[in-house]
Motif scaffolding. Structure first.
Motif, PDB file in Angstrom:
ATOM      1  N   PRO A  29      43.374  55.649  63.499  1.00  0.00           N
ATOM      2  CA  PRO A  29      42.365  56.652  63.861  1.00  0.00           C
ATOM      3  C   PRO A  29      42.481  57.068  65.326  1.00  0.00           C
ATOM      4  CG  PRO A  29      41.384  54.837  62.645  1.00  0.00           C
ATOM      5  CD  PRO A  29      42.771  54.411  63.004  1.00  0.00           C
ATOM      6  N   ARG A  86      39.642  55.329  54.747  1.00  0.00           N
ATOM      7  CA  ARG A  86      40.939  54.657  54.869  1.00  0.00           C
ATOM      8  C   ARG A  86      41.248  53.827  53.620  1.00  0.00           C
ATOM      9  NH1 ARG A  86      41.607  51.920  60.593  1.00  0.00           N
ATOM     10  NH2 ARG A  86      43.822  52.238  60.104  1.00  0.00           N
ATOM     11  N   TRP A 116      44.600  59.496  54.884  1.00  0.00           N
ATOM     12  CA  TRP A 116      43.153  59.383  55.032  1.00  0.00           C
ATOM     13  C   TRP A 116      42.603  60.427  55.998  1.00  0.00           C
ATOM     14  CZ3 TRP A 116      40.653  58.936  59.566  1.00  0.00           C
ATOM     15  CH2 TRP A 116      41.394  58.472  60.677  1.00  0.00           C
ATOM     16  N   THR A 117      43.416  60.886  56.977  1.00  0.00           N
ATOM     17  CA  THR A 117      42.923  61.883  57.933  1.00  0.00           C
ATOM     18  C   THR A 117      42.571  63.183  57.219  1.00  0.00           C
ATOM     19  OG1 THR A 117      45.165  62.684  58.439  1.00  0.00           O
ATOM     20  CG2 THR A 117      44.300  60.887  59.785  1.00  0.00           C
ATOM     21  N   GLY A 168      42.289  49.632  57.127  1.00  0.00           N
ATOM     22  CA  GLY A 168      42.689  49.976  55.777  1.00  0.00           C
ATOM     23  C   GLY A 168      42.138  48.946  54.830  1.00  0.00           C
ATOM     24  N   THR A 192      50.849  59.919  51.120  1.00  0.00           N
ATOM     25  CA  THR A 192      50.811  59.709  52.563  1.00  0.00           C
ATOM     26  C   THR A 192      52.190  59.988  53.154  1.00  0.00           C
ATOM     27  OG1 THR A 192      49.177  57.976  52.226  1.00  0.00           O
ATOM     28  CG2 THR A 192      50.236  58.050  54.374  1.00  0.00           C
ATOM     29  N   THR A 249      48.508  53.500  54.584  1.00  0.00           N
ATOM     30  CA  THR A 249      47.142  53.906  54.895  1.00  0.00           C
ATOM     31  C   THR A 249      47.090  55.062  55.870  1.00  0.00           C
ATOM     32  OG1 THR A 249      47.050  52.241  56.652  1.00  0.00           O
ATOM     33  CG2 THR A 249      46.239  51.605  54.474  1.00  0.00           C
TER      34      THR A 249
END
Length: 425
Positions: free
Chosen positions: A64, A81, A91-92, A240, A176, A60
């Motif tokens: 954050p 996420r 996800w960022t 996530g 990822t 994930t």
């Protein structure tokens, strides 16, 4: 490299060379976004922390950062996420695209050039966003992100899951853990150029992603190192699409009880837990570990879980099971009933706290109409069985309770921690 401050939403065409910046939308868009999220929660009964089958074991991305927590509304962060986990995308980076396109807002409707929604996906053929008569990005990649059976370009979950799919399958975004350079190139492809007179698009996306926590090989230093540090985990955050440990609700007879918010979806029980010939039986994923444990420990089979037995009961939530003994020995179901709080003196109501203990809300056995062993369930419209309900946000007596004729998950479910298993397993 530009700083991480959010820019105004970019209403743009990614093909044909035409670019422009839309009018600033942050203030109005966030209000519209709140309304959309509120509607989604009311309809689906979910906090959106686990969507569209994202795997609990999928990567994930990083935790954050303080900037991410401050910039991104919590429900939207959960969607980014979950979509990242589903499509194995950092996800960022996905969240930074969302900030660049619509400042984490709604941007509903055609932007005037054939793109729409929170991720500004091309949907109108023969437009600057999608010239020609071929299928658009929305046509090719539309994804039902919130599991409601319908994909809507203006729905945040659907739009973000679709954008994640576009980035991975069409724009070359790596899995990822991929490099800064590879993700930057995917940003160029998503926009249609790395930069133009309207926006230094790719560099702005990557600067913000780094500030949100991106640490791929070759990543630049964050412009605000203190705010790029991981923020404390928010209460109830699933992090996530795993099972959120949630708040401790107390100790029940079978172990510690926690309030779980994710994964808010149905999951099929293993065949060992289901009575022969019972076919596929599904429960809310948050109680599957509990159900498996009960069937093994007490030697019972599940005959029903998710079902529209009673419109306002717990079966439509996938939060109740009907069980029978594996070998016909009804003393097994009696031991299970007593273990969760059933007593003859309260059998007529079967409700907590007198006749069911945490995390259970209701137990129906001997003394409750149409429930019990063969000696006590006479007449017995549904056949002899023991019924067990878990406490949920949508159970009888709870504010979220309403008639259900199809599945929509409860916002939370209380569940016991299976002995030997971590709360977030």
């Amino acid at each position: 490299m530009p700083g991480p401050a959010l820019i105004a939403a970019a209403g743009r065409a990614r093909r044909g060379g035409w670019r422009r910046l839309a009018a600033p939308v942050l203030g109005g868009a966030l209000g519209a976004f709140a309304a959309v999220i509120g509607t989604m929660i009311a309809i689906t009964g979910t906090d959106l922390s686990c969507l569209a089958g994202a795997s609990a074991s999928a990567a994930t991305g990083p935790a954050p950062s303080r900037s991410a927590r401050a910039d991104i509304p919590r429900a939207r962060l959960a969607i980014y996420r979950a979509a990242g986990a589903r499509f194995h995308l950092d996800w960022t980076f996905l969240a930074s695209i969302g900030a660049q396109e619509c400042s984490h807002g709604s941007c509903a409707g055609d932007n005037g050039s054939g793109c729409a929604g929170p991720m500004q996906i091309s949907f109108r053929r023969g437009s600057p966003c999608s010239p020609g008569s071929g299928p658009t990005e929305w046509d090719l990649n539309r994804t039902d992100g919130d599991g409601d059976g319908h994909a809507d370009i203006n729905n945040p979950a659907d739009a973000i899951f679709t954008a994640a799919r576009v980035l991975r399958l069409s724009k070359g975004a790596p899995r990822t853990g991929g490099s800064y350079a590879s993700y930057r190139q995917a940003a160029c492809r998503y926009y249609g150029a790395c930069a133009d007179s309207s926006a230094n698009y790719a560099d702005q996306v990557m600067a913000r992603a780094v500030q949100y926590g991106f640490r791929g090989v070759g990543a630049s230093a964050p412009t605000d190192p203190a705010r790029a540090l991981a923020a404390p985990v928010a209460s109830g955050d699933a992090g996530g699409c795993g099972q959120a440990a949630g708040a401790m609700m107390g100790a029940g007879p079978l172990g510690p009880v926690r309030r779980l918010y994710a994964p808010a979806r149905l999951a099929t029980l293993s065949t060992f837990a289901v009575a022969p010939g019972g076919g596929l039986v599904s429960c809310d994923a948050r109680i599957v570990a509990d159900v498996n444990y009960l069937t093994r420990r007490y030697g019972v089979w599940v005959t029903a879980c998710y079902a529209i037995h009673s419109l306002t009961g717990d079966h439509p939530l996938g939060a109740a099971i009907d069980v029978v003994p594996r070998d016909g020995d009804w003393s097994r179901t009696m031991r299970l009933a007593r273990a969760i709080g059933w007593q003859p003196v309260c059998a007529g109501s079967g409700t907590a706290p007198s006749c069911a203990r945490l995390p259970f809300r209701f137990v129906a056995y001997n003394g409750f109409p149409n429930h019990g062993d063969p000696a006590h369930c006479v007449p017995c419209a549904g056949g002899a069985h023991l019924h067990i309900s878990w406490q949920t946000s949508s159970s009888l007596g709870q504010p979220d309770n309403r008639p259900r004729t199809t599945y929509s998950p409860a916002r939370w479910i209380d569940a016991f921690t299976v002995p030997g298993q971590a709360p977030s397993a």
